[in-house]
Write an enzyme that holds these catalytic residues in place. Structure first.
Site, PDB file in Angstrom:
ATOM      1  N   MET A 158       0.838  -1.201   0.000  1.00 40.22           N
ATOM      2  CA  MET A 158       0.000   0.000   0.000  1.00 40.22           C
ATOM      3  C   MET A 158       0.875   1.255   0.000  1.00 40.22           C
ATOM      4  O   MET A 158       0.405   2.355   0.309  1.00 40.22           O
ATOM      5  CB  MET A 158      -0.932  -0.003   1.211  1.00 40.22           C
ATOM      6  CG  MET A 158      -1.876  -1.208   1.188  1.00 40.22           C
ATOM      7  SD  MET A 158      -3.402  -0.970   2.093  1.00 40.22           S
ATOM      8  CE  MET A 158      -2.780  -0.648   3.729  1.00 40.22           C
ATOM      9  N   LEU A 167       6.662   3.260   1.498  1.00 39.71           N
ATOM     10  CA  LEU A 167       7.556   2.119   1.649  1.00 39.71           C
ATOM     11  C   LEU A 167       8.624   2.339   2.713  1.00 39.71           C
ATOM     12  O   LEU A 167       9.092   3.452   2.920  1.00 39.71           O
ATOM     13  CB  LEU A 167       8.235   1.821   0.307  1.00 39.71           C
ATOM     14  CG  LEU A 167       7.274   1.543  -0.855  1.00 39.71           C
ATOM     15  CD1 LEU A 167       8.067   1.259  -2.132  1.00 39.71           C
ATOM     16  CD2 LEU A 167       6.344   0.383  -0.541  1.00 39.71           C
ATOM     17  N   HIS A 168       8.975   1.237   3.367  1.00 37.09           N
ATOM     18  CA  HIS A 168      10.055   1.245   4.358  1.00 37.09           C
ATOM     19  C   HIS A 168      10.957   0.039   4.088  1.00 37.09           C
ATOM     20  O   HIS A 168      10.707  -0.733   3.140  1.00 37.09           O
ATOM     21  CB  HIS A 168       9.485   1.252   5.778  1.00 37.09           C
ATOM     22  CG  HIS A 168       8.464   0.180   6.035  1.00 37.09           C
ATOM     23  ND1 HIS A 168       8.777  -1.164   6.017  1.00 37.09           N
ATOM     24  CD2 HIS A 168       7.128   0.251   6.276  1.00 37.09           C
ATOM     25  CE1 HIS A 168       7.688  -1.860   6.276  1.00 37.09           C
ATOM     26  NE2 HIS A 168       6.671  -1.031   6.428  1.00 37.09           N
ATOM     27  N   HIS A 187       9.371  -3.401   3.388  1.00 36.37           N
ATOM     28  CA  HIS A 187       8.906  -3.624   2.013  1.00 36.37           C
ATOM     29  C   HIS A 187      10.084  -3.956   1.089  1.00 36.37           C
ATOM     30  O   HIS A 187      10.001  -4.838   0.232  1.00 36.37           O
ATOM     31  CB  HIS A 187       8.228  -2.363   1.464  1.00 36.37           C
ATOM     32  CG  HIS A 187       6.960  -1.962   2.169  1.00 36.37           C
ATOM     33  ND1 HIS A 187       6.846  -0.784   2.867  1.00 36.37           N
ATOM     34  CD2 HIS A 187       5.753  -2.572   2.268  1.00 36.37           C
ATOM     35  CE1 HIS A 187       5.616  -0.678   3.354  1.00 36.37           C
ATOM     36  NE2 HIS A 187       4.936  -1.741   3.021  1.00 36.37           N
ATOM     37  N   GLN A 222     -10.392  -2.985   1.853  1.00 36.23           N
ATOM     38  CA  GLN A 222      -9.898  -3.642   3.064  1.00 36.23           C
ATOM     39  C   GLN A 222      -9.930  -2.727   4.291  1.00 36.23           C
ATOM     40  O   GLN A 222      -9.481  -3.111   5.358  1.00 36.23           O
ATOM     41  CB  GLN A 222      -8.504  -4.233   2.841  1.00 36.23           C
ATOM     42  CG  GLN A 222      -7.392  -3.223   2.724  1.00 36.23           C
ATOM     43  CD  GLN A 222      -6.092  -3.890   2.270  1.00 36.23           C
ATOM     44  OE1 GLN A 222      -5.979  -4.360   1.144  1.00 36.23           O
ATOM     45  NE2 GLN A 222      -5.121  -3.958   3.157  1.00 36.23           N
ATOM     46  N   SER A 242       6.408  -0.287  10.106  1.00 43.57           N
ATOM     47  CA  SER A 242       5.056  -0.211   9.555  1.00 43.57           C
ATOM     48  C   SER A 242       4.835   1.203   9.030  1.00 43.57           C
ATOM     49  O   SER A 242       5.312   2.169   9.629  1.00 43.57           O
ATOM     50  CB  SER A 242       4.038  -0.509  10.661  1.00 43.57           C
ATOM     51  OG  SER A 242       2.746  -0.069  10.264  1.00 43.57           O
TER      52      SER A 242
HETATM   53  P1  AMP Z   1       1.481  -2.920   3.479  1.00 42.06           P
HETATM   54  O1  AMP Z   1       2.054  -1.871   2.583  1.00 42.06           O
HETATM   55  O2  AMP Z   1       1.440  -2.552   4.915  1.00 42.06           O
HETATM   56  O3  AMP Z   1       0.181  -3.487   2.954  1.00 42.06           O
HETATM   57  O4  AMP Z   1       2.510  -4.132   3.415  1.00 42.06           O
HETATM   58  C1  AMP Z   1       2.883  -4.709   2.181  1.00 42.06           C
HETATM   59  C2  AMP Z   1       3.669  -5.966   2.468  1.00 42.06           C
HETATM   60  O5  AMP Z   1       4.821  -5.654   3.252  1.00 42.06           O
HETATM   61  C3  AMP Z   1       2.860  -7.001   3.266  1.00 42.06           C
HETATM   62  O6  AMP Z   1       3.136  -8.298   2.753  1.00 42.06           O
HETATM   63  C4  AMP Z   1       3.401  -6.822   4.661  1.00 42.06           C
HETATM   64  O7  AMP Z   1       3.299  -7.990   5.445  1.00 42.06           O
HETATM   65  C5  AMP Z   1       4.860  -6.488   4.382  1.00 42.06           C
HETATM   66  N1  AMP Z   1       5.465  -5.802   5.521  1.00 42.06           N
HETATM   67  C6  AMP Z   1       4.927  -4.774   6.238  1.00 42.06           C
HETATM   68  N2  AMP Z   1       5.744  -4.430   7.255  1.00 42.06           N
HETATM   69  C7  AMP Z   1       6.809  -5.262   7.196  1.00 42.06           C
HETATM   70  C8  AMP Z   1       8.003  -5.416   7.980  1.00 42.06           C
HETATM   71  N3  AMP Z   1       8.242  -4.660   9.046  1.00 42.06           N
HETATM   72  N4  AMP Z   1       8.895  -6.380   7.618  1.00 42.06           N
HETATM   73  C9  AMP Z   1       8.643  -7.159   6.539  1.00 42.06           C
HETATM   74  N5  AMP Z   1       7.545  -7.067   5.766  1.00 42.06           N
HETATM   75  C10 AMP Z   1       6.637  -6.130   6.078  1.00 42.06           C
END
Ligand code: AMP
Length: 286
Positions: free
Chosen positions: A30, A33-34, A37, A64, A192
């Protein structure tokens, strides 16, 4: 690096690659990015190699989010995300809009959803009732547009990864699901996009999620403990962080997600905590 916002354009390119025998590694996100990701991007590249293509999608999926959730305020910074993707060697960033994904030409033109009925009933599914319906639906749609050989998800969203695995198995999607470890900040807080919402005091208290996981791990290393007892101990533990309010903590089998009565090494723990208005989740194997 190519940036594609058209769903049809993405699918055309994916079908072209498929005809050429090029393997695609896919990381749905989404945005905002960090490093977590980006670790998924590296895992995707590792699986498809230099001859493959890595696609990252950036899409804040409205289906969602619940009506009282943070869809409108969810952090966005596409320019920075694109820079990070370019530096990470991503081949294509797919950035569809809501009209591309759901509405077609007229509002209300969308009515098909994918619902996983078992693993999505507990934990996140309780507090966020329509959440996983939105996740499975958008991931299925993205798989049809990107046609990946491999897709990488984070362990950070443990229940989500289990549900995606189940959907892929149940519906015979020709894609291999990889689950990559959670990346953490120096003090242990899971990275996050939502950490951005925290002010300085909340940020320092947010590490209690990680400390709770560690405390539970240390407790069960000595002897197994009933889940009820450990839950009540952890509720007590959370009084140390007055800005943090425990939403749930669960102990369960990492394969079936079935709750366990007796917690021991190997049990999976997951928790959700409100820190101020921000809802954070974390999990780990005890
Ligand atoms: P999001 O952008 O929050 O929907 O996350 C996208 C993907 O990145 C999902 O598969 C998350 O599980 C993964 N993700 C989010 N935070 C982390 C993290 N701290 N370490 C590894 N993967 C992550």
């Amino acid at each position: 690096m190519r940036i594609i916002s058209s769903a049809v354009g993405m699918q055309k390119l994916a079908r072209f690659w498929q005809r050429q025998g090029v393997r695609v590694g896919f990381v749905p996100t989404m945005g905002y990015l960090h490093a977590g990701h980006l670790s998924l991007v590296r895992a995707a590249r590792k699986h498809v190699g230099k001859s493959g293509r890595v696609v990252v999608s950036i899409y804040v999926n409205p289906t969602q989010f619940g009506p009282a959730e943070d869809l409108a305020s969810y952090p966005r910074d596409l320019k920075r995300d694109l820079q990070l993707c370019r530096a990470a060697g991503v081949d294509v960033v797919f950035t569809p809009g809501d009209a591309e994904m759901y509405l077609g030409k007229a509002e209300g033109n969308y009515s098909t959803y994918i619902i996983e009925e078992k693993l999505s009933q507990s934990m996140e599914g309780v507090t966020r009732p329509a959440h996983f319906r939105g996740v499975t639906t958008v991931v299925a749609k993205l798989f049809h547009l990107v046609l990946p050989a491999v897709a990488v998800f984070g362990q950070k969203d443990f229940q989500q990864a289990a549900i995606i695995r189940r959907m892929v198995a149940d519906l015979n999607f020709p894609v291999k699901i990889i689950v990559a470890p959670t990346l953490r900040e120096g003090d242990g807080l899971a990275m996050s996009s939502r950490n951005k919402y925290l002010d300085a005091e909340q940020r320092s208290q947010a590490v209690i999620l990680f400390h709770a996981l560690q405390a539970a791990k240390a407790a069960v290393a000595r002897q197994s403990i009933s889940a009820a007892r450990l839950k009540s101990d952890l509720k007590e533990f959370f009084t140390a962080a007055p800005q943090a309010r425990l939403d749930y903590v669960e102990f369960f089998d990492p394969e079936t997600l079935e709750p366990v009565a007796e917690v021991k090494p190997g049990t999976q723990m997951a928790l959700a905590v409100f820190v101020g208005k921000t809802r954070l989740i974390d999990n780990g194997r005890l």
